[in-house]
Design an enzyme around this catalytic site. Structure first.
Site, PDB file in Angstrom:
ATOM      1  N   LYS A  57     -10.075 -45.806  20.526  1.00  0.00           N
ATOM      2  CA  LYS A  57      -9.407 -46.948  19.808  1.00  0.00           C
ATOM      3  C   LYS A  57      -8.801 -46.485  18.624  1.00  0.00           C
ATOM      4  O   LYS A  57      -7.677 -47.052  18.277  1.00  0.00           O
ATOM      5  CB  LYS A  57     -10.209 -48.186  19.643  1.00  0.00           C
ATOM      6  CG  LYS A  57     -10.719 -48.702  21.046  1.00  0.00           C
ATOM      7  CD  LYS A  57      -9.631 -49.626  21.507  1.00  0.00           C
ATOM      8  CE  LYS A  57      -9.951 -50.604  22.808  1.00  0.00           C
ATOM      9  NZ  LYS A  57      -8.829 -51.339  23.143  1.00  0.00           N
ATOM     10  N   SER A  82     -13.902 -56.953  20.356  1.00  0.00           N
ATOM     11  CA  SER A  82     -15.322 -56.980  20.510  1.00  0.00           C
ATOM     12  C   SER A  82     -16.098 -55.994  19.847  1.00  0.00           C
ATOM     13  O   SER A  82     -17.282 -55.890  19.706  1.00  0.00           O
ATOM     14  CB  SER A  82     -15.737 -57.001  22.151  1.00  0.00           C
ATOM     15  OG  SER A  82     -15.215 -55.663  22.604  1.00  0.00           O
ATOM     16  N   GLU A 208     -13.710 -49.975  36.851  1.00  0.00           N
ATOM     17  CA  GLU A 208     -13.918 -51.299  36.340  1.00  0.00           C
ATOM     18  C   GLU A 208     -15.551 -51.541  36.803  1.00  0.00           C
ATOM     19  O   GLU A 208     -16.000 -51.041  37.703  1.00  0.00           O
ATOM     20  CB  GLU A 208     -13.243 -52.428  36.744  1.00  0.00           C
ATOM     21  CG  GLU A 208     -11.809 -52.438  36.237  1.00  0.00           C
ATOM     22  CD  GLU A 208     -10.978 -53.466  36.797  1.00  0.00           C
ATOM     23  OE1 GLU A 208     -10.525 -54.205  35.972  1.00  0.00           O
ATOM     24  OE2 GLU A 208     -10.712 -53.855  37.954  1.00  0.00           O
ATOM     25  N   GLY A 212     -16.368 -57.344  36.560  1.00  0.00           N
ATOM     26  CA  GLY A 212     -14.870 -57.471  35.846  1.00  0.00           C
ATOM     27  C   GLY A 212     -13.942 -56.774  36.438  1.00  0.00           C
ATOM     28  O   GLY A 212     -13.226 -56.035  36.039  1.00  0.00           O
ATOM     29  N   ASP A 214     -10.781 -57.757  37.243  1.00  0.00           N
ATOM     30  CA  ASP A 214      -9.463 -58.357  37.153  1.00  0.00           C
ATOM     31  C   ASP A 214      -8.122 -57.372  37.686  1.00  0.00           C
ATOM     32  O   ASP A 214      -7.077 -57.622  38.239  1.00  0.00           O
ATOM     33  CB  ASP A 214      -9.195 -58.996  35.737  1.00  0.00           C
ATOM     34  CG  ASP A 214      -9.622 -57.999  34.732  1.00  0.00           C
ATOM     35  OD1 ASP A 214     -10.775 -57.342  34.499  1.00  0.00           O
ATOM     36  OD2 ASP A 214      -8.680 -57.830  33.812  1.00  0.00           O
ATOM     37  N   SER A 308     -14.524 -42.902  27.125  1.00  0.00           N
ATOM     38  CA  SER A 308     -13.828 -43.430  26.211  1.00  0.00           C
ATOM     39  C   SER A 308     -14.453 -43.909  24.898  1.00  0.00           C
ATOM     40  O   SER A 308     -13.981 -44.134  23.691  1.00  0.00           O
ATOM     41  CB  SER A 308     -13.395 -44.791  26.559  1.00  0.00           C
ATOM     42  OG  SER A 308     -14.491 -45.785  27.198  1.00  0.00           O
TER      43      SER A 308
END
Length: 325
Positions: A57, A82, A208, A212, A214, A308
């Site tokens: 990030k 989060s 995923e 979750g 989506d 990640s």
């Protein structure tokens, strides 16, 4: 007939890489003969758990923040997250001599909140199951005159995240497939843009948690699908709908999405610790989980994996790995 230009390009990612040079870490790529033998492919792990703030990030947060005007930097930055984007924005703000206010869920991992505060940010909390973090952050930014840097819904954020794949491919050369975790979609959008910009035939696979899914549902439907906020140990992927901007990129680039169970994530974290000697947080372990559990169909010969992040405190790590089969 006119065509809409892509939201981000390979040149945008190369520009982000120039901005990040000497600021972000060029993270290592790990290999494991044991892993290769288990999955039947050559696997190249891009270890963003060694990135500043412990996750990819920082790349996107700094790329976006470094483009703010002096006037914007003087007023400060706002973000919602989060945990990992929270830390990334807080550190980017400190590096650029400004302040940050972060909207975080009340149940965010304590270690991520402590780290965010440690970088000097102010924390504003909300209930992730009843509150709208984006609306809260937008209202706060408007009230205080802050520049809002979202965790994935921004071209500069996506371009920054894509530098992870750019570095991986510069180091190892052509790959047949690239696996990344999928939350809001910024990482896979940036990495997919970089990877397919260099090697158009590369297969881009998102991963995923089963709770979750989506993005998988959205890609199958051809439009964004909203699900209940998932309850999963992969807190960085506990989202209810893909980003609008990220989905516009990912629907063109992503070839498949694999789903992994909670136990498979735990087992991958344990494997990474015991055999690779690295600590990986649940969200960062999902692509490795997909490989180890055989969730990737038609696995090719040379596979890149974006690990990640590694932001999980010792107690939580022991709890999760202790319950792995």
């Amino acid at each position: 007939m006119t065509t809409t230009p892509p939201l981000i390009t390979l040149d945008d990612i190369r520009d982000a890489a120039a901005r990040l040079k000497g600021v972000a870490h060029r993270t290592p790529v790990l290999r494991s003969r044991t892993l290769d033998a288990l999955v039947g492919a050559e696997v190249f792990l891009k270890c963003e758990n060694f990135q500043r703030v412990g996750a990819f990030k920082f790349r996107g947060a700094y790329n976006a923040a470094s483009r703010l005007t002096p006037e914007q930097l003087a007023r400060g930055i706002a973000a919602y997250s989060s945990g990992n984007h929270a830390q990334a924005v807080a550190l980017a703000a400190r590096e650029l001599g400004t302040t940050a206010v972060i909207v975080m869920p009340e149940d965010a991992p304590p270690s991520k909140r402590r780290a965010t505060e440690g970088y000097g940010a102010e924390i504003v909390t909300y209930d992730r199951y009843t509150g709208d973090r984006e609306a809260i952050a937008k209202a706060l930014a408007a009230e205080r005159g802050l520049a809002l840097i979202p965790p994935y819904e921004h071209p500069h954020v996506m371009a920054g995240q894509g530098t992870a794949a750019l570095e991986l491919l510069e180091e190892v050369g052509e790959l047949d497939a690239l696996l990344t975790p999928v939350g809001g979609g910024g990482l896979i959008a940036g990495c997919g843009t970089a990877a397919k910009g260099l090697y158009p035939g590369l297969r881009l696979i998102g991963v995923e948690p089963e709770a979750g899914d989506d993005t998988k549902r959205s890609l199958q439907a051809g439009r964004r699908i909203e699900i209940p906020v998932p309850k999963t140990i992969a807190d960085g992927q506990a989202l209810h709908i893909p980003g609008e901007l990220t989905f516009s990129v990912n629907r063109r680039l992503v070839d498949a999405v694999a789903l992994v169970g909670e136990d498979e994530i735990r087992q991958a974290m344990r494997f990474a610790f015991e055999r690779l000697k690295i600590v990986v947080e649940p969200s960062g372990a999902t692509p490795l989980a997909a490989l180890l559990s055989g969730r990737v169909e038609h696995l090719p010969a040379r596979v890149g994996v974006i690990v990640s992040g590694g932001n999980v405190d010792a107690g939580r790590f022991a709890e999760l790995c202790g319950t792995a089969a």
